[in-house]
Design an enzyme around this catalytic site. Structure first.
Site, PDB file in Angstrom:
ATOM      1  N   VAL A   6      -1.324 -79.724  70.612  1.00 27.32           N
ATOM      2  CA  VAL A   6      -1.621 -81.132  70.863  1.00 27.32           C
ATOM      3  C   VAL A   6      -3.122 -81.381  70.770  1.00 27.32           C
ATOM      4  O   VAL A   6      -3.575 -82.397  70.250  1.00 27.32           O
ATOM      5  CB  VAL A   6      -1.070 -81.564  72.234  1.00 27.32           C
ATOM      6  N   ALA A   7      -3.909 -80.429  71.251  1.00 23.87           N
ATOM      7  CA  ALA A   7      -5.365 -80.595  71.227  1.00 23.87           C
ATOM      8  C   ALA A   7      -5.906 -80.651  69.811  1.00 23.87           C
ATOM      9  O   ALA A   7      -6.898 -81.333  69.537  1.00 23.87           O
ATOM     10  CB  ALA A   7      -6.028 -79.437  71.983  1.00 23.87           C
ATOM     11  N   GLU A  52      -3.882 -87.555  67.729  1.00 27.28           N
ATOM     12  CA  GLU A  52      -2.683 -88.389  67.728  1.00 27.28           C
ATOM     13  C   GLU A  52      -2.982 -89.865  67.484  1.00 27.28           C
ATOM     14  O   GLU A  52      -2.160 -90.591  66.924  1.00 27.28           O
ATOM     15  CB  GLU A  52      -1.929 -88.244  69.061  1.00 27.28           C
ATOM     16  N   ASP A 104     -11.949-109.766  33.296  1.00 25.31           N
ATOM     17  CA  ASP A 104     -11.690-110.803  32.297  1.00 25.31           C
ATOM     18  C   ASP A 104     -12.759-111.876  32.410  1.00 25.31           C
ATOM     19  O   ASP A 104     -13.324-112.101  33.492  1.00 25.31           O
ATOM     20  CB  ASP A 104     -10.319-111.441  32.534  1.00 25.31           C
ATOM     21  N   ASP A 111      -4.215-110.629  33.983  1.00 18.36           N
ATOM     22  CA  ASP A 111      -3.266-111.675  34.380  1.00 18.36           C
ATOM     23  C   ASP A 111      -2.006-111.686  33.524  1.00 18.36           C
ATOM     24  O   ASP A 111      -0.979-112.187  33.930  1.00 18.36           O
ATOM     25  CB  ASP A 111      -3.930-113.059  34.335  1.00 18.36           C
ATOM     26  N   ASP A 132      -1.190-106.829  30.346  1.00 18.57           N
ATOM     27  CA  ASP A 132      -2.252-106.226  31.146  1.00 18.57           C
ATOM     28  C   ASP A 132      -1.692-105.226  32.155  1.00 18.57           C
ATOM     29  O   ASP A 132      -2.457-104.479  32.773  1.00 18.57           O
ATOM     30  CB  ASP A 132      -3.033-107.305  31.915  1.00 18.57           C
TER      31      ASP A 132
END
Length: 906
Positions: free
Chosen positions: A303-304, A308, A350, A642, A646
């Site tokens: 855990v250390a 978390e 563009d 667009d 593309d």
């Protein structure tokens, strides 16, 4: 005749082929209507439309392949860090430590829920942009015109279109009166395409490119001129748009630099956890500890080693970045893409609509030997024609042909029709002429629509004396061949060589300035002329038209230069026009055309790519080659787009940026980010946001990992010293989630440094934790471990073990308050006013201190964490010891500064 009867009289051919009539553009209109079983004058019946809808389905693009909500939730558990915690929870439960097992499990669930909710929020933001298809369409059914939902269209429907309409499905033209269609979204062609009802001819069955199918209309293109009727030949996913969308539905997206680094960090932490557990296990076995105690401390070590709180803080940081960017005009599809923008070294943009306003504007007018300046921008009529005071009569004569030989109309929302023609209507208004009123007063008795072959348009109008006035507008070089006279300063004069030379010089001058040049001419004849032989015309004026740069784009360009981010303009316009706009914006480098790109090998393009500033007359497929060339040079590329074509470039780029206003649904789907305002400056703001986010990620990762290193060293140090474990698994989770979480989140929202855009982009290969930061983290962790173990050892000499353990726990918590200041000043001043700019951090630190008081003094909290109350002297000792982590860092920085001043390596 009854419409229903007529419809049923036509041979009804069952249309069961879901692809409709894909080759309709090669067929005559009658062949298409026969194949689809429809009379164009009547349209389908309601019953036929319903039957075909059952076969073909709705006329809409299919949703992209999506993972189930349950799998998305499970995805939150698929990383090294979470895996270690799951093992720790199982081990804790197996040895009977139900409390720690329950706490670990709850923490894992909270992290998973937070990550899942943040992804759902990003998806909902994108859903708001999926409104590409027109909601309704005007059709002929049951013999009458009616408006229906576009989704209900089926093959065989007769669709009626006018200038300004968006095409709702693929279809074959049956009526085309002066029709031009903007197909840039599909083909990349910047100019509207002229359409006709004539079948397209092909040689030997060779395939015909979409751009050359002049008898067909395609979904989501826009009619810019004329009136049309078409028979729907394909709907939904069977359209040209749908076929490209299908290819993108199952594509995978590469991980971002941040994802790669965090995955690497997870593996290293897993290795660190394993090493720590093995080292402790060997020590414990040598000392003869029981297996139960060994397992408990192994769980604590696991855990250390794991931060978390890191997933939750990371999700919050990226989500806040998404939120801020959404309010500034950028919707980010993937949270990790926010950070990726901060490492961008090149932005390929563009021109039209992104760097420019996408509003054609007349900038200059030449007539009677004088060149006038036209002020004002866009389609608003505010502005003047300057430079010819006292010559209003000549100005009216000069703009009259532009006003009446024109099909565009201005509206409250902009205009309807061709953008260039709309610019000419605005020019007429600025000269004092109302185009709509003139067209009413001088109605047409005939016209010659614009044709790409002739390069001009002509209209015929009755004169009071019964003769016919001819107005013509078009390419200047073409008009010169049709003109015999010119409007000069002293009236109409023959078009001799000096006048012709003057006109050509003006045309060259305007074209060199990046303006699109159009001429206007007029004549009066006794009767309507033969279209093949226009009468000798009088050239009256020349207009120079441009799409002006966005004012904010210039400032954004300057900011990019300061930040070390190169900008490359990509456009379908001519090289001269693109170069002129680039000069105005401050884009440096060579100008290369698509034809030149075709002649280059990949190696040649890569060798030149850094020196090129403008790519002109390029097709969408050239964008992929540009991305590859830049990537081969080690660049992180942001690419805008667009159109449907593309999509490949947007996928190939590290950060694909789609336009939210003019962009197609396919482009938005392929992109990582969508601009709601289509504005280049929004991209630059996103880059700034990305840099600030990365800085903040570094801060809280450094802060949280220092805690983890400190915890591991504390547990190992206490074990080697023969002391009881100073921190339990529950206490470590409390530290990592509650005590570390709020300060880490406050670091995550730290305001951007003032100089964040005054530095070059970071090296894409740079690690979040480089050698300098790892050394600082290890140093801070060692100080925490040493201080905590010393407090535990010394306190046991004066107080009971439970009190000593509580003091050690409290000392370690308080270390986090001071270490947060170290992390925030990663490469800035450690003390001073800078540390007080983040008020949220100070509020969090005060809250952490208050919560620790609760954990130590409230009975229910003491039961959970195994603590006992402390007196003021004990609290003071804990607080004083914790401050050493800040003092130690200050001493190191003073020593480094001293060495730098003396010329020694820092």
């Amino acid at each position: 005749m009854d419409g229903q009867t007529t419809t049923e009289a036509v041979q009804v051919v069952p249309v069961t082929d879901l692809s409709g009539v894909p080759d309709a553009y090669l067929l005559a209109p009658a062949q298409v209507t026969d194949r689809l079983g429809v009379d164009p004058a009547v349209g389908l019946s309601t019953r036929q439309a319903a039957e075909r809808a059952a076969v073909h389905g709705p006329n809409r693009l299919a949703e992209p392949a999506r993972r189930s909500e349950w799998l998305k939730f499970l995805d939150q558990f698929r990383n090294w860090l979470i895996g270690i915690l799951l093992i720790a929870a199982v081990v804790a439960g197996a040895i009977g430590d139900i409390k720690d097992a329950a706490v670990i499990t709850v923490v894992l669930q909270i992290n998973a829920v937070l990550g899942y909710l943040q992804e759902r929020r990003a998806e909902r933001s994108l859903e708001a942009l999926r409104r590409m298809l027109v909601p309704t369409a005007r059709v002929r059914r049951d013999g009458v015109e009616q408006v229906v939902e576009a989704e209900t269209l089926v093959p065989g429907d007769v669709v009626l279109l006018e200038a300004g309409d968006r095409v709702p499905a693929d279809g074959r033209l049956t009526v085309a009166e002066s029709v031009e269609v903007a197909e840039a979204a599909l083909t990349g062609e910047s100019q509207p395409v002229a359409k006709s009802v004539a079948a397209v001819e092909t040689t030997g069955g060779a395939p015909v490119a979409v751009a050359d199918r002049t008898s067909a209309l395609f979904m989501n293109t826009a009619v810019t001129r004329g009136r049309a009727e078409m028979i729907v030949t394909a709907t939904g996913m069977h359209t040209e748009l749908g076929s490209i969308a299908e290819a993108l539905r199952t594509g995978t997206e590469p991980p971002s630099p941040l994802q790669i680094q965090l995955d690497s960090l997870g593996r290293r932490l897993a290795l660190l956890s394993g090493v720590a557990v093995v080292a402790y296990a060997l020590t414990a076995l040598v000392r003869g500890e029981g297996l139960s105690d060994l397992a408990l401390r192994a769980v604590a070590l696991a855990v250390a080693a794991i931060p978390e709180g890191l997933p939750a803080v990371l999700a919050l940081t990226l989500a806040l970045g998404v939120y801020r960017m959404a309010h500034r005009g950028a919707i980010v599809k993937r949270l990790a893409s926010v950070e990726s923008l901060g490492s961008a070294t090149v932005v390929c943009s563009d021109k039209t609509g992104t760097l420019t306003l996408n509003e054609m504007t007349a900038r200059a007018l030449w007539t009677a030997g004088r060149l006038y300046e036209v002020t004002g921008e866009g389609y608003g009529t505010k502005g003047t024609v300057r430079g010819g005071e006292g010559r209003s009569g000549q100005l009216l004569d000069a703009v009259l042909p532009f006003a009446v030989c024109n099909d565009a109309h201005l509206t409250d929302d902009g205009f309807v029709g061709d953008p260039t023609e709309a610019a000419l209507v605005v020019l007429a208004a600025k000269a004092g002429m109302d185009a709509d009123l003139l067209r009413t007063e001088q109605p047409r008795v005939g016209e010659l629509p614009f044709d790409a072959a002739t390069k001009y348009m002509a209209t015929f109008h009755p004169e009071p004396d019964g003769r016919i006035r001819v107005h013509v507008k078009g390419a200047v070089d073409v008009l010169l061949d049709l003109c015999t006279d010119v409007l000069a300063e002293d009236g109409v004069r023959p078009l001799d060589d000096p006048h012709r030379s003057e006109i050509l010089d003006v045309t060259s001058q305007l074209g060199g300035a990046g303006l699109r040049v159009l001429g206007a001419a007029t004549a009066v004849v006794d009767k309507a002329p033969d279209p093949a032989a226009l009468p000798g015309l009088t050239l009256v004026s020349i207009a120079g038209i441009a799409d002006p740069p966005r004012p904010q784009a210039r400032d954004a360009m300057a900011l990019c230069r300061t930040a070390g981010v190169a900008v490359k303009m990509i456009t379908g316009d001519h090289a001269a026009t693109a170069a002129a706009i680039a000069r105005e914006l401050g884009i440096d480098g060579d100008v290369v055309t698509g034809a030149e790109l075709d002649r280059m090998t990949e190696e040649q393009l890569a060798a030149r790519i850094d020196d090129i500033g403008v790519f002109a007359r390029v097709a969408p497929e050239h964008k992929v080659a540009i991305v590859r060339a830049l990537s081969s040079r080690g660049h992180i590329v942001a690419m805008t787009g667009d159109g449907v074509n593309d999509a490949a470039a947007l996928r190939a780029a590290h950060i694909g940026v789609a336009m939210g206003i003019t962009g197609t649904d396919v482009a938005k789907e392929a992109a990582d980010m969508v601009l709601t305002d289509d504005d280049f400056s929004t991209i630059v703001l996103a880059v700034r946001e990305g840099r600030a986010i990365y800085d903040n990620i570094v801060k809280f990762v450094r802060f949280q990992l220092a805690t983890n290193i400190g915890a591991i060293l504390t547990l190992l140090g206490a074990s080697l010293a023969g002391l009881p474990a100073p921190l339990t698994a529950a206490q470590l989770l409390w530290i990592n989630i509650v005590m570390d979480g709020p300060p880490a989140m406050a670091l995550a929202v730290d305001p951007a440094r003032d100089d964040v855009m005054r530095h070059p982009p970071r090296d894409p290969g740079e690690r979040i934790l480089d050698a300098r930061r790892l050394l600082a983290i290890t140093r801070a962790g060692a100080v925490m471990a040493l201080g905590t173990v010393l407090v535990l050892a010394l306190a046991r000499s004066y107080v009971d073990t439970d009190t000593a353990l509580t003091m050690a726990f409290t000392t370690f918590v308080l270390f986090q308050l001071f270490n947060s200041l170290n992390a925030r000043a990663d490469d800035g001043p450690l003390l001073g006013r800078y540390q007080f700019r983040n008020r949220t951090l100070w509020l969090c630190l005060a809250g952490v201190l208050a919560v620790q008081v609760v954990a130590v003094h409230l009975p229910w909290a003491r039961a959970v964490f195994g603590t006992v109350p402390l007196n003021l002297a004990q609290w003071a000792l804990c607080l004083g010891t914790a401050s050493t982590v800040l003092l130690a860092e200050l001493a190191v920085r003073i020593a480094q500064s001293t060495r730098r001043r003396s010329g020694e390596p820092a």
